[in-house]
Structures are given as C-alpha cells and as structure tokens.
Design a protein around this motif. Structure first.
Motif, PDB file in Angstrom:
ATOM      1  N   THR A   2       0.832  -1.193   0.000  1.00 38.62           N
ATOM      2  CA  THR A   2       0.000   0.000   0.000  1.00 38.62           C
ATOM      3  C   THR A   2       0.864   1.240   0.000  1.00 38.62           C
ATOM      4  O   THR A   2       1.791   1.361   0.771  1.00 38.62           O
ATOM      5  CB  THR A   2      -0.914   0.023   1.238  1.00 38.62           C
ATOM      6  OG1 THR A   2      -1.717  -1.165   1.236  1.00 38.62           O
ATOM      7  CG2 THR A   2      -1.813   1.225   1.218  1.00 38.62           C
ATOM      8  N   TRP A   4       0.669   5.570  -0.038  1.00 40.53           N
ATOM      9  CA  TRP A   4      -0.269   6.613   0.356  1.00 40.53           C
ATOM     10  C   TRP A   4      -0.167   7.805  -0.573  1.00 40.53           C
ATOM     11  O   TRP A   4       0.895   8.203  -0.998  1.00 40.53           O
ATOM     12  CB  TRP A   4       0.023   7.048   1.784  1.00 40.53           C
ATOM     13  CG  TRP A   4      -0.039   5.910   2.734  1.00 40.53           C
ATOM     14  CD1 TRP A   4       0.939   4.997   2.982  1.00 40.53           C
ATOM     15  CD2 TRP A   4      -1.136   5.537   3.551  1.00 40.53           C
ATOM     16  NE1 TRP A   4       0.522   4.088   3.907  1.00 40.53           N
ATOM     17  CE2 TRP A   4      -0.751   4.400   4.274  1.00 40.53           C
ATOM     18  CE3 TRP A   4      -2.409   6.064   3.740  1.00 40.53           C
ATOM     19  CZ2 TRP A   4      -1.590   3.776   5.170  1.00 40.53           C
ATOM     20  CZ3 TRP A   4      -3.233   5.451   4.646  1.00 40.53           C
ATOM     21  CH2 TRP A   4      -2.826   4.322   5.343  1.00 40.53           C
ATOM     22  N   LYS A  16      -5.362   6.359  -0.900  1.00 42.26           N
ATOM     23  CA  LYS A  16      -4.113   5.628  -0.949  1.00 42.26           C
ATOM     24  C   LYS A  16      -4.122   4.672  -2.133  1.00 42.26           C
ATOM     25  O   LYS A  16      -5.182   4.344  -2.684  1.00 42.26           O
ATOM     26  CB  LYS A  16      -3.837   4.884   0.353  1.00 42.26           C
ATOM     27  CG  LYS A  16      -4.822   3.795   0.710  1.00 42.26           C
ATOM     28  CD  LYS A  16      -4.391   3.146   2.023  1.00 42.26           C
ATOM     29  CE  LYS A  16      -5.398   2.115   2.493  1.00 42.26           C
ATOM     30  NZ  LYS A  16      -4.969   1.501   3.787  1.00 42.26           N
ATOM     31  N   HIS A 279       8.141   7.710   2.491  1.00 41.30           N
ATOM     32  CA  HIS A 279       6.982   6.864   2.767  1.00 41.30           C
ATOM     33  C   HIS A 279       7.260   5.961   3.963  1.00 41.30           C
ATOM     34  O   HIS A 279       6.389   5.748   4.814  1.00 41.30           O
ATOM     35  CB  HIS A 279       6.623   6.026   1.543  1.00 41.30           C
ATOM     36  CG  HIS A 279       5.693   6.719   0.599  1.00 41.30           C
ATOM     37  ND1 HIS A 279       4.427   7.123   0.966  1.00 41.30           N
ATOM     38  CD2 HIS A 279       5.846   7.097  -0.696  1.00 41.30           C
ATOM     39  CE1 HIS A 279       3.836   7.701  -0.059  1.00 41.30           C
ATOM     40  NE2 HIS A 279       4.666   7.694  -1.073  1.00 41.30           N
ATOM     41  N   ARG A 280       8.475   5.422   4.057  1.00 40.25           N
ATOM     42  CA  ARG A 280       8.806   4.550   5.174  1.00 40.25           C
ATOM     43  C   ARG A 280       8.961   5.330   6.473  1.00 40.25           C
ATOM     44  O   ARG A 280       8.558   4.876   7.537  1.00 40.25           O
ATOM     45  CB  ARG A 280      10.067   3.742   4.844  1.00 40.25           C
ATOM     46  CG  ARG A 280       9.734   2.558   3.966  1.00 40.25           C
ATOM     47  CD  ARG A 280      10.862   2.144   3.043  1.00 40.25           C
ATOM     48  NE  ARG A 280      10.424   1.011   2.238  1.00 40.25           N
ATOM     49  CZ  ARG A 280       9.629   1.124   1.174  1.00 40.25           C
ATOM     50  NH1 ARG A 280       9.184   2.310   0.813  1.00 40.25           N
ATOM     51  NH2 ARG A 280       9.259   0.063   0.489  1.00 40.25           N
ATOM     52  N   SER A 282       7.366   8.154   7.192  1.00 36.02           N
ATOM     53  CA  SER A 282       6.030   8.571   7.614  1.00 36.02           C
ATOM     54  C   SER A 282       5.241   7.394   8.166  1.00 36.02           C
ATOM     55  O   SER A 282       4.474   7.547   9.125  1.00 36.02           O
ATOM     56  CB  SER A 282       5.285   9.220   6.442  1.00 36.02           C
ATOM     57  OG  SER A 282       5.222   8.352   5.325  1.00 36.02           O
ATOM     58  N   ARG A 283       5.430   6.214   7.585  1.00 44.67           N
ATOM     59  CA  ARG A 283       4.764   5.033   8.117  1.00 44.67           C
ATOM     60  C   ARG A 283       5.244   4.734   9.535  1.00 44.67           C
ATOM     61  O   ARG A 283       4.457   4.350  10.415  1.00 44.67           O
ATOM     62  CB  ARG A 283       5.022   3.838   7.197  1.00 44.67           C
ATOM     63  CG  ARG A 283       4.263   2.579   7.612  1.00 44.67           C
ATOM     64  CD  ARG A 283       4.433   1.483   6.586  1.00 44.67           C
ATOM     65  NE  ARG A 283       5.809   1.051   6.460  1.00 44.67           N
ATOM     66  CZ  ARG A 283       6.218   0.119   5.592  1.00 44.67           C
ATOM     67  NH1 ARG A 283       5.353  -0.426   4.760  1.00 44.67           N
ATOM     68  NH2 ARG A 283       7.486  -0.228   5.543  1.00 44.67           N
ATOM     69  N   ALA A 287       2.924   4.694  12.898  1.00 39.94           N
ATOM     70  CA  ALA A 287       2.913   3.472  13.701  1.00 39.94           C
ATOM     71  C   ALA A 287       3.330   3.757  15.142  1.00 39.94           C
ATOM     72  O   ALA A 287       2.802   3.166  16.087  1.00 39.94           O
ATOM     73  CB  ALA A 287       3.840   2.428  13.082  1.00 39.94           C
ATOM     74  N   LYS A 334      -1.548   9.509   6.011  1.00 40.37           N
ATOM     75  CA  LYS A 334      -1.516   8.192   6.659  1.00 40.37           C
ATOM     76  C   LYS A 334      -2.254   8.245   7.994  1.00 40.37           C
ATOM     77  O   LYS A 334      -2.983   7.316   8.361  1.00 40.37           O
ATOM     78  CB  LYS A 334      -0.066   7.750   6.868  1.00 40.37           C
ATOM     79  CG  LYS A 334       0.652   7.313   5.593  1.00 40.37           C
ATOM     80  CD  LYS A 334       2.072   6.910   5.918  1.00 40.37           C
ATOM     81  CE  LYS A 334       2.809   6.354   4.696  1.00 40.37           C
ATOM     82  NZ  LYS A 334       2.955   7.317   3.618  1.00 40.37           N
ATOM     83  N   GLN A 437       6.085  -4.668  14.015  1.00 39.84           N
ATOM     84  CA  GLN A 437       5.298  -4.314  12.834  1.00 39.84           C
ATOM     85  C   GLN A 437       6.168  -4.210  11.606  1.00 39.84           C
ATOM     86  O   GLN A 437       5.655  -4.206  10.486  1.00 39.84           O
ATOM     87  CB  GLN A 437       4.574  -2.984  13.063  1.00 39.84           C
ATOM     88  CG  GLN A 437       3.491  -3.051  14.115  1.00 39.84           C
ATOM     89  CD  GLN A 437       2.856  -1.704  14.346  1.00 39.84           C
ATOM     90  OE1 GLN A 437       2.725  -0.905  13.428  1.00 39.84           O
ATOM     91  NE2 GLN A 437       2.490  -1.425  15.580  1.00 39.84           N
ATOM     92  N   VAL A 439       7.897  -1.680  10.447  1.00 36.47           N
ATOM     93  CA  VAL A 439       7.630  -0.475   9.684  1.00 36.47           C
ATOM     94  C   VAL A 439       8.852   0.056   8.968  1.00 36.47           C
ATOM     95  O   VAL A 439       8.740   0.843   8.031  1.00 36.47           O
ATOM     96  CB  VAL A 439       7.054   0.629  10.598  1.00 36.47           C
ATOM     97  CG1 VAL A 439       5.697   0.232  11.126  1.00 36.47           C
ATOM     98  CG2 VAL A 439       7.992   0.923  11.744  1.00 36.47           C
TER      99      VAL A 439
END
Length: 443
Positions: A2, A4, A16, A279-280, A282-283, A287, A334, A437, A439
C-alpha cells in the motif's frame, strides 16, 4: 503493498494506492504494451502543448486518437498536467532564491521514448469485481477500443483485503489505476478513497511531538494530563541528504556539458528514492503514534521560517530543498486513514529551548545542555529535546495556557533508528511493538 497519496480536506477524506500484480487470463499482452506506448506519446504532446499555452480542453482535443480510449486519454492528460504543475511550483521556488543561477529546474521532457503508465478510470478504462467462489479480485482492462484484457490481481493479504472491501463497500470509492510493467511482470496500482471521522486535537490523550531536520526525525509522546513521557524515538535518514547532494553535483555537471537527458534521468531517480524513504519514515511515525491512546501528531509550523533562513546559496539550497512539507503531507494522510488528527505549533527556538525549564540552552553536536543551574538538564539528543518542546507547545495551545507550563525535571534517553536507502536498521527501536510491525523493513 500500500502506498499513500495526498488527502483532501484534512481530517475528512484520504486516498491511498494499493499495489497489485496482474495475472492475465485472456487478451493480448501486446495490446497493453501498445497502449503504454500511446500513453507516452500523449504525455509528450500534452507537455509540448502546455508549453505553448494551450488550455486543458484544447489539449484533449489535439491529442485525441482513434486507437486509444477517450477516458484513458483524459486520465493521461490529467497526470501530465499534474507533472507540469509540479515543475511550475519548483520553478517558482527557484526564482525566489537569492542565487538562482545554479540548479534551475528543467521542464518535463517532450522527447522521451518508451512506454508510460497507462492511466485508467474505474468502470471505464478498467473494472474490478470479486469472484464469489474463489474470492479473487477479477480485472478487466480496456487498453484499446473494443479490445479487452482480463485476469485477476494478487498482492499482500492485507492489501487485497482492503481492495475487496473497497470494491464491495458503498463507503469507499475505487478511483484511477495505473498499469505498469517491470521485469516481465505487469502491475496494477489502484487508488481507493474514503471519508473519515477524525477527532479534534483538543480531545487527544497523547501529544506526539515531531521534529524534522537535515538528518533526523525525532518523536516524543507525552501524556496530555500528566505530561509524562510515554515513548521516544529518533529516526535517522541521513542517507537522503547524502543522495540529494550527490545527485545535485552530478546533475550540475551534466547541465554544464549539455547532457540534459542524463540530467532528467537522474532527477527522476532522486525523486523516486526520496519518496521511497519518506513513505517509510512517515509510516514509522504513524505506527509510533498509533501505539498510544487518542494521539495527536504535532509538527512545527515552518511557514515563514523557511523564508527567513538565509545562510548563503549552499546552505539555502540544502535547507530549502529538504522535503519537510512532503514528509508532513505523507504523515498527515496516513494518519487520516487511521483517524489520527494532526496539528502545528510555532517553530521558533524549539531546538534551542530547554524542555524542562524554558531557558535557552547550548547545543554541542547532537547533545543539548541547559545553562540553568537549578535545572542542569543534559539531553543525549538535541532533536529529541525539540520534539518535547513541540509537544509542550501543543499542550499550551490546546489548554489556552500562555504561562511557563514546563514542569519536567528529567528526560528519558533515546534509541536511534537509522533508516537508510536499503531499508535496514542498525539498532533496535525503542518500542517492541514498532519493531514487530516491521515499519522500517524493506518492501
């Protein structure tokens, strides 16, 4: 997987992209290839006509062709115009600099060859359905008029579950999709949009301060009532700074020698790499915040600050090109998808102010020391001290308190997580659930 995208009406709607693999059951693969080549021609023509001042309506009339669906054509034209708008925004920023001679943005190319993603609208250029017997997501693509390619989609289990829910739900809209080809495999990237009921920041139980600079993103979660520290984390993404500097040096030399095609290629690689890392990052931020009850993610309000930072052409380029706004946008949408609110506070002196007593402190490398004899705080990471101040300012903002509101006497230590281009981390995170997780893992 996924990915975003931007959200509209912060706290109400978010979009997304769900990445899937396309497995073809019927139809000719050559039709897909031909359509992607036609997409490239339409993209090039759109940029060329936009440079000449054509309107969107006039462009769509000029690029119309019999071997390409009109709905798909409109979607490709729309994406090309978005690319042009992004270039114009970057050009406007460049013109505002004190030393605008070096690194001038180049317009999107109009002479690229090869395929371009086929952009399609749902139910018109492509259609998704769920097979009741196999639970597979079936797809029908119209790459050419009266030509159909059918098959099914595969992807990560969670992503496929989200896609099935979007197809069958009245509350989720399935939007445009892009057909891409890489290493012998076709991929379909499908956008889904839904509305959310995001709570107001003032009812949050946890304040998550976020400080971002050239090398680190520092996070601190404080309890809104007691202001006790619930968690802290520093993400190191210095690889982005290094890569952006390397690409700048190479592209400047390419421009000096007239190698514009290489310059454009490197520029595309830099943008893809930066967005991949952001992206990583922000994920990981979302999280981290999601672990705590009713969080609000708080950023510094950089508007006005960036314009006031004048350190010479080299430092200005480094600071102003940092992807602060893009990172904040990635985190915001996100968070919206998880119904986590975001907010901003004043940015002035957050990194120089002691988060315990409010005195102006001294920064020695990455360490922070408070000069107040009654406080005498020494923090192992100055950026984490700034993230605490951001959380404190959010409390003052929400409570309407303009007095000296700091009551901390000690500050917890912080573990550093390095987020590099490889996606690996060199140390464990400060949160076991965050590590579990994955992330920060590659993929």
């Amino acid at each position: 997987m996924t990915v975003w995208n931007d959200c509209q009406s912060m706290g109400e709607e978010a979009t997304k992209t769900i990445q899937t693999r396309l497995h073809i059951a019927s139809g000719e693969r050559s039709w897909l290839h031909d359509a992607r080549l036609a997409s490239r021609e339409i993209f090039n023509q759109t940029i060329h006509l936009k440079q000449q001042g054509y309107t969107r309506t006039k462009i769509q009339q000029e690029v119309d062709r019999d071997d390409f669906l009109r709905n798909n054509k409109c979607a490709v034209v729309g994406k090309a115009l978005q690319t042009w708008d992004s270039y114009q925004s970057l050009l406007d920023w460049w013109r505002e600099q004190d030393d605008p001679d070096g690194g001038k943005p180049t317009p999107p190319s109009t002479d690229k060859s090869g395929a371009y993603p086929l952009v399609m609208a749902h139910t018109e250029g492509y259609r998704l359905t769920v097979d009741d017997d196999t639970n597979r997501v079936q797809v029908r693509i119209s790459p050419k008029p009266y030509k159909k390619v059918t098959g099914h989609l595969r992807g990560e289990p969670d992503a496929m579950d989200e896609l099935r829910d979007a197809i069958t739900s009245d509350e989720v809209d399935v939007g445009q999709a892009e057909l891409l080809y890489r290493d012998g495999v076709y991929y379909l990237h499908v956008t889904v949009t839904r509305e959310f009921d995001v709570p107001d920041p003032d009812i949050s139980d946890t304040l998550v301060g976020v400080d971002i600079n050239e090398r680190n993103v520092a996070l601190t979660a404080l309890d809104h009532e007691t202001m006790r520290t619930k968690g802290t984390l520093v993400l190191d993404y210095g690889r982005v700074k290094q890569e952006r500097q390397r690409y700048h040096t190479i592209t400047t030399r390419c421009q000096e020698h007239g190698k514009t095609s290489i310059h454009r290629k490197l520029g595309d690689k830099e943008e893809r790499f930066t967005e991949w890392v952001l992206h990583r990052l922000s994920r990981a931020v979302v999280a981290f915040a999601e672990q705590f009850p009713n969080p609000v993610i708080v950023f510094e309000d950089m508007e006005g600050i960036r314009e006031e930072m004048q350190y010479g052409s080299y430092m200005n380029r480094r600071l102003h090109k940092l992807p602060f706004h893009k990172f904040e946008t990635f985190v915001s949408y996100k968070a919206t998808w998880l119904e986590i609110p975001t907010d901003t506070v004043d940015a002035y002196y957050n990194s120089k102010t002691c988060s315990c007593c409010g005195e102006r402190g001294d920064r020695q490398g990455r360490r922070f020391r408070c000069p107040n004899d009654e406080c005498d705080v020494v923090q192992d990471h100055a950026d984490r001290n700034a993230s605490v101040n951001i959380a404190w300012r959010e409390k003052a903002k929400l409570d309407g308190n303009n007095a000296d509101y700091r009551t901390h006497k000690t500050q917890p230590q912080v573990r550093l997580v390095r987020l590099s281009g490889s996606g690996r981390v060199s140390r464990p995170t400060s949160s076991r659930s965050l590590a579990e997780q994955g992330v920060l893992a590659h993929g």
